[in-house]
Design a protein around this motif. Structure first.
Motif, PDB file in Angstrom:
ATOM      1  N   MET A  42       0.821  -1.213   0.000  1.00 27.87           N
ATOM      2  CA  MET A  42       0.000   0.000   0.000  1.00 27.87           C
ATOM      3  C   MET A  42       0.854   1.263   0.000  1.00 27.87           C
ATOM      4  O   MET A  42       2.020   1.263   0.369  1.00 27.87           O
ATOM      5  CB  MET A  42      -0.896   0.031   1.253  1.00 27.87           C
ATOM      6  CG  MET A  42      -1.731  -1.235   1.429  1.00 27.87           C
ATOM      7  SD  MET A  42      -3.050  -1.354   0.232  1.00 27.87           S
ATOM      8  CE  MET A  42      -4.157  -0.124   0.912  1.00 27.87           C
ATOM      9  N   GLU A  43       0.197   2.368  -0.428  1.00 24.40           N
ATOM     10  CA  GLU A  43       0.738   3.710  -0.297  1.00 24.40           C
ATOM     11  C   GLU A  43       2.117   3.878  -0.920  1.00 24.40           C
ATOM     12  O   GLU A  43       3.027   4.394  -0.305  1.00 24.40           O
ATOM     13  CB  GLU A  43       0.795   4.126   1.180  1.00 24.40           C
ATOM     14  CG  GLU A  43      -0.568   4.254   1.823  1.00 24.40           C
ATOM     15  CD  GLU A  43      -1.409   5.338   1.182  1.00 24.40           C
ATOM     16  OE1 GLU A  43      -0.831   6.293   0.639  1.00 24.40           O
ATOM     17  OE2 GLU A  43      -2.636   5.219   1.210  1.00 24.40           O
ATOM     18  N   GLN A  90      -0.356  -4.844 -14.102  1.00 26.38           N
ATOM     19  CA  GLN A  90      -1.536  -4.461 -14.854  1.00 26.38           C
ATOM     20  C   GLN A  90      -2.279  -3.375 -14.093  1.00 26.38           C
ATOM     21  O   GLN A  90      -2.136  -3.231 -12.882  1.00 26.38           O
ATOM     22  CB  GLN A  90      -2.449  -5.665 -15.111  1.00 26.38           C
ATOM     23  CG  GLN A  90      -3.043  -6.271 -13.847  1.00 26.38           C
ATOM     24  CD  GLN A  90      -3.929  -7.461 -14.135  1.00 26.38           C
ATOM     25  OE1 GLN A  90      -4.217  -7.779 -15.280  1.00 26.38           O
ATOM     26  NE2 GLN A  90      -4.387  -8.130 -13.094  1.00 26.38           N
ATOM     27  N   ILE A  91      -3.053  -2.597 -14.831  1.00 23.49           N
ATOM     28  CA  ILE A  91      -3.848  -1.519 -14.235  1.00 23.49           C
ATOM     29  C   ILE A  91      -5.289  -1.963 -14.160  1.00 23.49           C
ATOM     30  O   ILE A  91      -5.888  -2.337 -15.176  1.00 23.49           O
ATOM     31  CB  ILE A  91      -3.752  -0.218 -15.074  1.00 23.49           C
ATOM     32  CG1 ILE A  91      -2.293   0.126 -15.388  1.00 23.49           C
ATOM     33  CG2 ILE A  91      -4.446   0.923 -14.336  1.00 23.49           C
ATOM     34  CD1 ILE A  91      -1.455   0.474 -14.207  1.00 23.49           C
ATOM     35  N   SER A  96      -1.814  -4.413  -5.276  1.00 24.86           N
ATOM     36  CA  SER A  96      -1.738  -5.745  -4.672  1.00 24.86           C
ATOM     37  C   SER A  96      -0.750  -6.580  -5.473  1.00 24.86           C
ATOM     38  O   SER A  96      -0.421  -6.253  -6.624  1.00 24.86           O
ATOM     39  CB  SER A  96      -3.112  -6.417  -4.656  1.00 24.86           C
ATOM     40  OG  SER A  96      -3.605  -6.574  -5.977  1.00 24.86           O
ATOM     41  N   TYR A  97      -0.294  -7.683  -4.861  1.00 22.68           N
ATOM     42  CA  TYR A  97       0.678  -8.547  -5.524  1.00 22.68           C
ATOM     43  C   TYR A  97       0.207  -9.986  -5.475  1.00 22.68           C
ATOM     44  O   TYR A  97      -0.118 -10.520  -4.414  1.00 22.68           O
ATOM     45  CB  TYR A  97       2.050  -8.427  -4.849  1.00 22.68           C
ATOM     46  CG  TYR A  97       3.102  -9.292  -5.501  1.00 22.68           C
ATOM     47  CD1 TYR A  97       3.558  -8.998  -6.780  1.00 22.68           C
ATOM     48  CD2 TYR A  97       3.616 -10.412  -4.845  1.00 22.68           C
ATOM     49  CE1 TYR A  97       4.520  -9.793  -7.396  1.00 22.68           C
ATOM     50  CE2 TYR A  97       4.577 -11.212  -5.447  1.00 22.68           C
ATOM     51  CZ  TYR A  97       5.022 -10.899  -6.721  1.00 22.68           C
ATOM     52  OH  TYR A  97       5.965 -11.689  -7.328  1.00 22.68           O
ATOM     53  N   ASP A  98       0.134 -10.623  -6.640  1.00 24.02           N
ATOM     54  CA  ASP A  98      -0.243 -12.023  -6.772  1.00 24.02           C
ATOM     55  C   ASP A  98       1.044 -12.840  -6.866  1.00 24.02           C
ATOM     56  O   ASP A  98       1.701 -12.859  -7.911  1.00 24.02           O
ATOM     57  CB  ASP A  98      -1.098 -12.202  -8.027  1.00 24.02           C
ATOM     58  CG  ASP A  98      -1.531 -13.645  -8.244  1.00 24.02           C
ATOM     59  OD1 ASP A  98      -1.045 -14.543  -7.514  1.00 24.02           O
ATOM     60  OD2 ASP A  98      -2.360 -13.885  -9.150  1.00 24.02           O
ATOM     61  N   TRP A 108       1.761  -7.631 -10.191  1.00 30.56           N
ATOM     62  CA  TRP A 108       1.236  -6.501  -9.451  1.00 30.56           C
ATOM     63  C   TRP A 108      -0.019  -5.998 -10.153  1.00 30.56           C
ATOM     64  O   TRP A 108      -0.063  -5.956 -11.396  1.00 30.56           O
ATOM     65  CB  TRP A 108       2.235  -5.351  -9.412  1.00 30.56           C
ATOM     66  CG  TRP A 108       3.290  -5.470  -8.371  1.00 30.56           C
ATOM     67  CD1 TRP A 108       3.196  -5.155  -7.051  1.00 30.56           C
ATOM     68  CD2 TRP A 108       4.638  -5.916  -8.575  1.00 30.56           C
ATOM     69  NE1 TRP A 108       4.399  -5.391  -6.423  1.00 30.56           N
ATOM     70  CE2 TRP A 108       5.299  -5.860  -7.325  1.00 30.56           C
ATOM     71  CE3 TRP A 108       5.356  -6.362  -9.698  1.00 30.56           C
ATOM     72  CZ2 TRP A 108       6.620  -6.217  -7.167  1.00 30.56           C
ATOM     73  CZ3 TRP A 108       6.673  -6.734  -9.533  1.00 30.56           C
ATOM     74  CH2 TRP A 108       7.293  -6.655  -8.274  1.00 30.56           C
ATOM     75  N   THR A 109      -1.006  -5.605  -9.375  1.00 25.11           N
ATOM     76  CA  THR A 109      -2.189  -4.955  -9.928  1.00 25.11           C
ATOM     77  C   THR A 109      -2.344  -3.599  -9.262  1.00 25.11           C
ATOM     78  O   THR A 109      -2.449  -3.516  -8.035  1.00 25.11           O
ATOM     79  CB  THR A 109      -3.463  -5.789  -9.698  1.00 25.11           C
ATOM     80  OG1 THR A 109      -3.325  -7.045 -10.367  1.00 25.11           O
ATOM     81  CG2 THR A 109      -4.683  -5.068 -10.246  1.00 25.11           C
TER      82      THR A 109
END
Length: 210
Positions: free
Chosen positions: A7-8, A62-63, A141-143, A149-150
């Protein structure tokens, strides 16, 4: 270590896309001059882009399609390679930023400055045909499984640029690499500690059974 919520992130990021820029000339009533507009897609939603590779693993980003719902778009500029003179701007209505279902589209009027007219000719001639955008992330977030990353929320969009050579923000990419390596190191440390604890429990159980 929790890696699903990063985050942030406040550093400025640059992303380069291969979407073509198109040119369009509009007649100005009663004048010999023409309005010179370029149009293109600056951001594509849900389209994974490879940021870097570690070994054979590709780390992507991705966005999210809702990432721009709360984004500050009050003063976005259009320029060349993220630098130099401002060629168009939302504040004086020479730049239009349009958030749609599949991405963020832009229209920039370039006949107001000598540099803008020159860039228009270069885009029209096919010498420059790529776009990049510069922004800050509010939430992502991270998968881990897919190394993805999204970007969930974009805090502010600073500029959209016509670019000649694709380039990512090295600082941003290095920070992401470090976060991956640190997280992996932490995970290995936790696994080692858990294994050591299991070993001690087994030794204690064997002693008690003697």
């Amino acid at each position: 270590m929790e890696k699903e919520n990063l985050m942030e992130k406040q550093t400025t990021n640059k992303r380069c896309l291969l979407f073509g820029l198109e040119t369009r000339e509009l007649e100005i009533d009663g004048e010999e001059k023409k309005e010179l507009w370029v149009e293109g897609r600056a951001v594509s939603f849900n389209s994974p882009t490879v940021l870097f590779e570690i070994g054979e693993t590709q780390y992507k980003e991705q966005i999210d399609s809702r990432a721009f719902e709360e984004t500050n778009l009050s003063d976005v500029i259009f320029n060349y390679n993220h630098g130099g003179k401002v060629l168009a701007r939302t504040r004086n209505k020479t730049l239009v930023v349009d958030v749609r279902e599949d991405g963020v589209y832009i229209r920039a009027r370039l006949d107001g400055t000598e540099e803008g007219r020159k860039l228009y000719d270069e885009i029209k001639g096919g010498y420059i045909d790529r776009m990049s955008f510069q922004f800050t992330i509010r939430e992502q977030s991270y998968d881990k499984e897919n190394h993805m990353w999204t970007v969930r929320k974009v805090k502010r969009l600073y500029d959209v640029s016509a670019v000649d050579i694709p380039a990512y923000d090295d600082t941003s990419i290095e920070a992401r690499k470090n976060s991956i390596l640190e997280a992996d190191a932490q995970e290995q440390s936790e696994r080692k500690a858990a294994a050591e604890l299991s070993k001690r429990k087994l030794q204690l159980k064997m002693k008690l059974s003697m």
